[in-house]
Design an enzyme around this catalytic site. Structure first.
Site, PDB file in Angstrom:
ATOM      1  N   LYS A   1      -8.807   4.879  -4.970  1.00 17.69           N
ATOM      2  CA  LYS A   1      -8.443   3.931  -3.563  1.00 17.69           C
ATOM      3  C   LYS A   1     -10.115   5.074  -2.961  1.00 17.69           C
ATOM      4  CE  LYS A   1      -4.892   0.972  -2.442  1.00 17.69           C
ATOM      5  NZ  LYS A   1      -4.206   0.777  -1.955  1.00 17.69           N
TER       6      LYS A   1
ATOM      7  N   LYS B   1      -3.770   7.082  -7.423  1.00 14.06           N
ATOM      8  CA  LYS B   1      -3.732   5.992  -5.788  1.00 14.06           C
ATOM      9  C   LYS B   1      -5.510   6.927  -4.818  1.00 14.06           C
ATOM     10  CE  LYS B   1      -0.735   3.850  -4.587  1.00 14.06           C
ATOM     11  NZ  LYS B   1       0.667   3.511  -3.796  1.00 14.06           N
TER      12      LYS B   1
ATOM     13  N   PRO C   1      -5.945  -9.021   1.413  1.00 12.00           N
ATOM     14  CA  PRO C   1      -7.085  -7.644   1.542  1.00 12.00           C
ATOM     15  C   PRO C   1      -6.287  -6.377   1.206  1.00 12.00           C
ATOM     16  CG  PRO C   1      -6.889  -9.107   3.543  1.00 12.00           C
ATOM     17  CD  PRO C   1      -6.225  -9.765   2.513  1.00 12.00           C
TER      18      PRO C   1
ATOM     19  N   LYS D   1       9.842 -26.164   8.610  1.00 12.78           N
ATOM     20  CA  LYS D   1      10.431 -25.615   8.177  1.00 12.78           C
ATOM     21  C   LYS D   1      10.991 -25.903   6.347  1.00 12.78           C
ATOM     22  CE  LYS D   1      15.778 -23.423   8.179  1.00 12.78           C
ATOM     23  NZ  LYS D   1      17.030 -24.155   9.107  1.00 12.78           N
TER      24      LYS D   1
ATOM     25  N   PHE E   1      -1.163   6.104   2.800  1.00 17.95           N
ATOM     26  CA  PHE E   1       0.817   6.535   2.260  1.00 17.95           C
ATOM     27  C   PHE E   1       1.045   6.048   0.602  1.00 17.95           C
ATOM     28  CE2 PHE E   1       2.857   9.120   5.841  1.00 17.95           C
ATOM     29  CZ  PHE E   1       2.272   8.640   6.737  1.00 17.95           C
TER      30      PHE E   1
ATOM     31  N   ASN F   1       9.363  -6.225   4.957  1.00 18.43           N
ATOM     32  CA  ASN F   1       9.369  -5.326   4.367  1.00 18.43           C
ATOM     33  C   ASN F   1       9.908  -4.176   5.108  1.00 18.43           C
ATOM     34  OD1 ASN F   1       7.575  -3.516   5.475  1.00 18.43           O
ATOM     35  ND2 ASN F   1       6.769  -4.715   3.945  1.00 18.43           N
TER      36      ASN F   1
HETATM   37  O1  C5P Z   1      -1.534   0.444  -3.576  1.00 17.64           O
HETATM   38  P1  C5P Z   1      -0.108   1.147  -2.603  1.00 17.64           P
HETATM   39  O2  C5P Z   1      -0.023  -1.002  -1.443  1.00 17.64           O
HETATM   40  O3  C5P Z   1       1.130   1.824  -2.785  1.00 17.64           O
HETATM   41  O4  C5P Z   1      -1.087   2.035  -0.915  1.00 17.64           O
HETATM   42  C1  C5P Z   1      -0.273   2.195  -0.244  1.00 17.64           C
HETATM   43  C2  C5P Z   1      -1.063   2.731   0.748  1.00 17.64           C
HETATM   44  O5  C5P Z   1      -2.590   1.598   1.088  1.00 17.64           O
HETATM   45  C3  C5P Z   1      -0.948   2.890   2.398  1.00 17.64           C
HETATM   46  O6  C5P Z   1      -2.057   3.613   3.003  1.00 17.64           O
HETATM   47  C4  C5P Z   1      -1.118   1.110   2.579  1.00 17.64           C
HETATM   48  O7  C5P Z   1      -1.229   1.204   4.626  1.00 17.64           O
HETATM   49  C5  C5P Z   1      -2.385   0.983   1.968  1.00 17.64           C
HETATM   50  N1  C5P Z   1      -2.766  -0.138   1.922  1.00 17.64           N
HETATM   51  C6  C5P Z   1      -3.940  -1.427   2.461  1.00 17.64           C
HETATM   52  N2  C5P Z   1      -4.043  -2.746   2.544  1.00 17.64           N
HETATM   53  C7  C5P Z   1      -3.072  -3.408   1.262  1.00 17.64           C
HETATM   54  C8  C5P Z   1      -2.264  -2.573   0.900  1.00 17.64           C
HETATM   55  C9  C5P Z   1      -1.463  -1.052   0.949  1.00 17.64           C
HETATM   56  O8  C5P Z   1      -3.840  -0.612   3.689  1.00 17.64           O
HETATM   57  N3  C5P Z   1      -3.312  -4.443   1.645  1.00 17.64           N
END
Ligand code: C5P
Length: 408
Positions: A345, A341, A309, A291, A327, A212
């Protein structure tokens, strides 16, 4: 300037070869007035502007100007001198010294000492305003700042060359005050801060991956700011092209599962976890050992993805978990999604921003909306380091509120 603001400091003052060298004489006197012990090293060109005798009389110690002075080396070798310093200050720092420090050269005593010392290094540039504004100078300064070198000034105004603009040496009393401010213990001293930053790469085959646009800059800025404020900082970094900030322990990872393992392994040792990484939500369920080839009769390729995860959610589920900062990069309805969020979370703080072309991920600056249970703060567009400082200010305040028993 309060008396004794620099009590106990052992300042190694490097004097560069510019006309502002005469102000360094006053600086020595003021540093000593503030309680510092001062030893002076001059470049060869500095001795053309001011005599070593002036600095010897003011500092009370012999002045060094060469790597090859046998009698001086017998008294205190250059490595001992580098170890002796609790602070290095280069004033005036000429354009040439700045370039040599940025390159990591050791072509004279002063540059060698700056490499050999473990003490913090600060520079006070002084030069013609055109030389100051030159992209080469600014790039060298950016390199030095990135490595944790503090840059004091320069001031603006009339110059010895008759021009007017930025490039005057900061006044000696202001330099002493600036140096004293850096000696105060940071407000994060005693904290263990864990930061994750950058993207994750989820491998498809030996040459392809799903990644990304995250540059890692925001997380690196948080790590740099926390370390500068006295925290013990570990940075778990996905694949990024950024230098490790000064004083930061770095662990490089590639995929989300590796990042998960590194972060969870450090959970118990961390007071705060700032999850600034853009973690891939999905990965290919298998990594092809070779590949993938284009089949002549196929126009599509199917990749089966499985969920990674959620690092932050797993951190949130731990008992005795650190203070958790997430974030939220959103393309729309930023506040609503970020608030959701925060609650879903069970985070302590969310830093939300709107991402899109030229905004957020790859940009140098950003704007953040901080949300926490029962509060919000909009941080206007600013450089990522400035935003990182404001984010840390809020974390300090919220953790303090918790300790005081306030819901904050
Ligand atoms: O749910 P979302 O992916 O938008 O949440 C973003 C936040 O969750 C960020 O702080 C990112 O570092 C964390 N994150 C994580 N593990 C993931 C996906 C996102 O810790 N698999």
């Amino acid at each position: 300037m309060t008396d004794n603001a620099l009590a106990g400091a052992r300042v190694l003052l490097g004097v560069g070869g510019g006309i502002a060298a005469y102000k360094a004489a006053d600086l020595v006197r003021r540093l000593r007035d503030a309680g510092a012990e001062v030893r002076v090293v001059m470049t060869a060109n500095a001795t053309r502007f001011v005599s070593a005798l002036t600095f010897q009389a003011l500092s009370g110690h012999a002045v060094r100007d060469s790597l090859w002075d046998e009698s001086a080396e017998a008294a205190m070798g250059h490595i001992e001198l580098a170890r002796w310093a609790s602070q290095v200050l280069v004033a005036p720092a000429t354009v040439d010294i700045i370039a040599r420090l940025a390159q990591g050269r050791a072509d004279d005593l002063l540059a060698t000492l700056c490499l050999a010392t473990g003490a913090p290094v600060a520079i006070a540039p002084a030069m013609n305003q055109q030389m100051w504004a030159h992209p080469a100078t600014q790039a060298n300064l950016a390199t030095l700042r990135q490595r944790g070198v503090r840059v004091f000034g320069p001031d603006s105004g009339g110059q010895a060359c008759g021009e007017f603009g930025a490039g005057r040496l900061m006044e000696p009393h202001s330099l002493v005050a600036a140096l004293a401010a850096t000696q105060a213990p940071g407000d994060l001293a005693g904290w263990s801060v864990l930061v994750s930053a950058g993207p994750t790469y989820e491998d498809i085959d030996p040459v392809r991956f799903i990644g990304n646009r995250s540059s890692g800059r925001m997380g690196f800025a948080v790590a740099a700011a926390a370390a500068a404020r006295g925290a013990d900082v570990t940075l778990v970094a996905g694949p990024v092209a950024l230098a490790t900030p000064a004083g930061v322990r770095r662990i490089d990872v590639r995929g989300a599962r590796q990042m998960h393992e590194a972060v969870l392994g450090l959970a118990g040792a961390s007071d705060v976890y700032v999850a600034a990484a853009a973690v891939g939500d999905f990965r290919p369920d298998q990594v092809a050992p070779r590949k993938l080839k284009k089949a002549s009769d196929a126009t599509t390729l199917e990749l089966r993805l499985v969920q990674n995860p959620d690092i932050l959610a797993d951190m949130a589920a731990l008992t005795g978990r650190p203070f958790l900062v997430g974030f939220a990069a959103e393309t729309e309805r930023v506040e609503a999604h970020a608030r959701d969020k925060l609650e879903r979370k069970r985070l302590d703080l969310v830093a939300a921003n709107e991402v899109g072309p030229g905004r957020g991920f790859e940009a140098e600056d950003n704007a953040l909306l901080l949300l926490w249970p029962g509060g919000r703060e909009a941080l206007p567009r600013a450089g990522k380091r400035e935003l990182a400082e404001a984010l840390l200010d809020r974390i300090v305040q919220l953790r303090q509120g918790r300790q005081d028993g306030n819901p904050a």
